[in-house]
Design an enzyme around this catalytic site. Structure first.
Site, PDB file in Angstrom:
ATOM      1  N   ASP A 164       3.697   9.941  -0.696  1.00 45.18           N
ATOM      2  CA  ASP A 164       2.290   9.085  -0.283  1.00 45.18           C
ATOM      3  C   ASP A 164       1.909   7.943  -1.293  1.00 45.18           C
ATOM      4  OD1 ASP A 164       0.009   8.412   1.136  1.00 45.18           O
ATOM      5  OD2 ASP A 164      -0.548  10.566   1.310  1.00 45.18           O
ATOM      6  N   HIS A 185       0.685  -1.357  -0.030  1.00 47.89           N
ATOM      7  CA  HIS A 185       0.018  -0.045   0.158  1.00 47.89           C
ATOM      8  C   HIS A 185       0.773   1.355   0.132  1.00 47.89           C
ATOM      9  CE1 HIS A 185      -4.176  -1.625   1.060  1.00 47.89           C
ATOM     10  NE2 HIS A 185      -3.418  -2.651   1.128  1.00 47.89           N
TER      11      HIS A 185
HETATM   12  O1  F6P Z   1      -1.867   2.824   4.001  1.00 49.70           O
HETATM   13  C1  F6P Z   1      -0.699   2.815   4.778  1.00 49.70           C
HETATM   14  C2  F6P Z   1      -0.831   2.340   6.081  1.00 49.70           C
HETATM   15  O2  F6P Z   1       0.276   2.162   6.973  1.00 49.70           O
HETATM   16  C3  F6P Z   1      -1.553   1.192   6.480  1.00 49.70           C
HETATM   17  O3  F6P Z   1      -0.906  -0.067   6.266  1.00 49.70           O
HETATM   18  C4  F6P Z   1      -2.093   1.166   7.798  1.00 49.70           C
HETATM   19  O4  F6P Z   1      -3.263   0.631   8.022  1.00 49.70           O
HETATM   20  C5  F6P Z   1      -2.312   2.880   7.810  1.00 49.70           C
HETATM   21  O5  F6P Z   1      -1.377   3.285   6.888  1.00 49.70           O
HETATM   22  C6  F6P Z   1      -2.319   3.482   9.336  1.00 49.70           C
HETATM   23  O6  F6P Z   1      -1.166   3.105   9.956  1.00 49.70           O
HETATM   24  P1  F6P Z   1      -1.239   2.302  11.123  1.00 49.70           P
HETATM   25  O7  F6P Z   1      -1.686   1.245  10.947  1.00 49.70           O
HETATM   26  O8  F6P Z   1       0.335   2.355  11.657  1.00 49.70           O
HETATM   27  O9  F6P Z   1      -1.914   3.193  12.228  1.00 49.70           O
END
Ligand code: F6P
Length: 464
Positions: A369, A162
């Site tokens: 991003d 992602h």
């Molecule tokens: O979209 C990237 C991402 O790292 C996802 O894998 C993740 O769920 C989201 O951003 C939010 O980050 P985190 O799970 O570390 O809070």
């Protein structure tokens, strides 16, 4: 999907924080691009979702009308530290966003990452049978496909990455670069948002592993993996529908009434150094300094949702943003007018929708991003087909939304210039650009995205 070919989705973050209360289990939605897109997909297609979460167990969701099973895997504090805080967010996250100054490569973190990835693989195996499609998500779980493949050679494995995949000269700084690539190449299909990331991945596989590439196919150690680029979509129809509800319109009107200026500019992000929030505030500073006619004419509402506060770099960034907002507001506020309203808290998807409806301009200027779904949700919420998107050229979504005002977030002058263009943009031009963006986001929605992967996952895996 028939019961014989279930989807087993595996991700680090699960869709809900579960809170045990005297009235039963309460659910709070978690934030992040992955959950925003994958939750509606699971609600629609069903299956099992394996993720990190407490309390450990299996839950059928939504409780009133179950559509999928959520299997939560609990992690010890040491596992959270080494796997999530350490290797995922202090090594892989910065290197993949090309922030080499922020990387922290610690062999102990890598060891824990490997152990936790094996635990996720074991949980996915326990939840799946031979014919099922196991779809692993994101950089926290890069080694899961390899562990799955070793345990079940015939498994049908998909992976979606992602975040950006960086150029090889950056990625090669990671001491465990080969292991990460080998983990992913155990999948049948690996997906990225845009061709640039897929290309970088293939180049890294060739240079660092000696793999060979033929069109979309990479061959390594006797296995062939297909690599594709397909930007994740949102549930456009659901956003559009909720944006039209009278309660959303009323909430948007209330927001505008309290503004004290004509135009609302909106920024929404997780607290993260990749999002370029301080840089964007400097752009606002330059605009107000160099074009004083704009003073009192707009307000920027900057929503920052707390995130990863266990990682030092995230706490430091919060302090920097607080200071920048204070400095600019101290300098330019006048009477009732305040240029920047800074809201540091979490919002529900419905609350955010009211902000999207209310805002004339969305300011989306990350330094880097993977894609950026705020831009997509803003577009889907603009039911009157007006509004302007200012978009960083370093957000993956820029290639999907060329009708946005594309800007370089590293240049304060560029950001100031884009703001001034957006503030002056005639309605007709807004509508023309917005219609094109809405059509594309509607067409390339979450179902379109999911089908692109699941239809290619082998016989029997096509969605009904
Ligand atoms: O979209 C990237 C991402 O790292 C996802 O894998 C993740 O769920 C989201 O951003 C939010 O980050 P985190 O799970 O570390 O809070």
């Amino acid at each position: 999907m028939t019961p014989a070919h279930r989807l087993v989705l595996v991700s680090n973050r699960g869709p809900y924080r579960l809170v045990v209360s005297p009235h039963g289990l309460r659910r709070q939605r978690t934030i992040g691009g992955l959950v925003t897109s994958v939750l509606p997909m699971m609600e629609q297609f069903g299956g099992v979702w394996v993720a990190w979460g407490e309390p450990e167990g299996r839950y059928s969701l939504p409780p009133q009308k179950p559509r999928f099973d959520l299997r939560y895997l609990s992690l010890t504090p040491e596992e959270v530290q080494g796997y999530y805080v350490g290797f995922s967010n202090r090594a892989l996250w910065p290197v993949c966003h090309s922030f080499l100054g922020r990387v922290h490569y610690d062999p102990a973190d890598w060891q824990v990452y490997e152990v936790v990835n094996r635990r996720f693989a074991e949980a996915a195996l326990a939840e799946s049978g031979e014919g099922d499609v196991i779809w692993v998500h994101d950089y926290q779980l890069a080694r899961v496909p390899l562990h799955l493949r070793q345990a079940r050679p015939s498994a049908r494995l998909l992976f979606f990455w992602h975040i950006p995949f960086p150029p090889t000269e950056i990625f090669r700084t990671l001491p465990w670069r080969r292991m990460v690539l080998e983990g992913l190449l155990a999948s049948d299909l690996v997906g990225f948002h845009i061709p640039e990331y897929a290309r970088n991945f293939c180049e890294a596989a060739v240079e660092l592993l000696g793999a060979s590439v033929d069109g979309e196919n990479i061959t390594y150690a006797g296995r062939t993996t297909r690599v594709i680029a397909r930007p994740i979509g949102i549930d456009y129809a659901a956003v559009d529908r909720e944006a039209r509800l009278p309660r959303t319109t009323a909430a948007a009107e209330r927001l505008r009434a309290g503004l004290g200026s004509q135009t609302l500019i909106l920024g929404v992000e997780r607290m993260d150094y990749t999002k370029g929030i301080v840089e964007r505030l400097r752009g606002v500073d330059v605009l107000l300094e160099q074009q004083p006619a704009w003073r009192g004419k707009f307000s920027l509402i900057q929503i920052v949702t707390p995130s990863r506060l266990e990682v030092d770099a995230y706490r430091d960034k919060k302090r920097e943003i607080d200071e920048a907002v204070g400095r600019i507001n101290g300098r330019f506020s006048d009477g009732l007018w305040i240029p920047i309203r800074y809201l540091h808290r979490s919002y529900t998807p419905s609350e955010l929708l009211a902000y999207y409806r209310a805002a004339d301009i969305a300011l989306v200027t990350p330094l880097r991003d993977g894609l950026n779904l705020v831009a997509k949700e803003y577009v889907a919420a603009r039911i009157a087909e007006d509004g302007v998107v200012i978009l960083s050229e370093f957000a993956g979504v820029a290639s999907q939304l060329p009708e946005a005002l594309i800007t370089n977030p590293y240049s304060q002058e560029d950001v100031a210039d884009a703001l001034s263009r957006a503030l002056r943009m005639p309605r007709d031009e807004q509508r023309e650009r917005m219609q094109a963006m809405r059509n594309r986001i509607k067409e390339q929605d979450i179902q379109w995205w999911a089908k692109g992967f699941l239809d290619g996952a082998g016989p029997g895996a096509a969605l009904s």
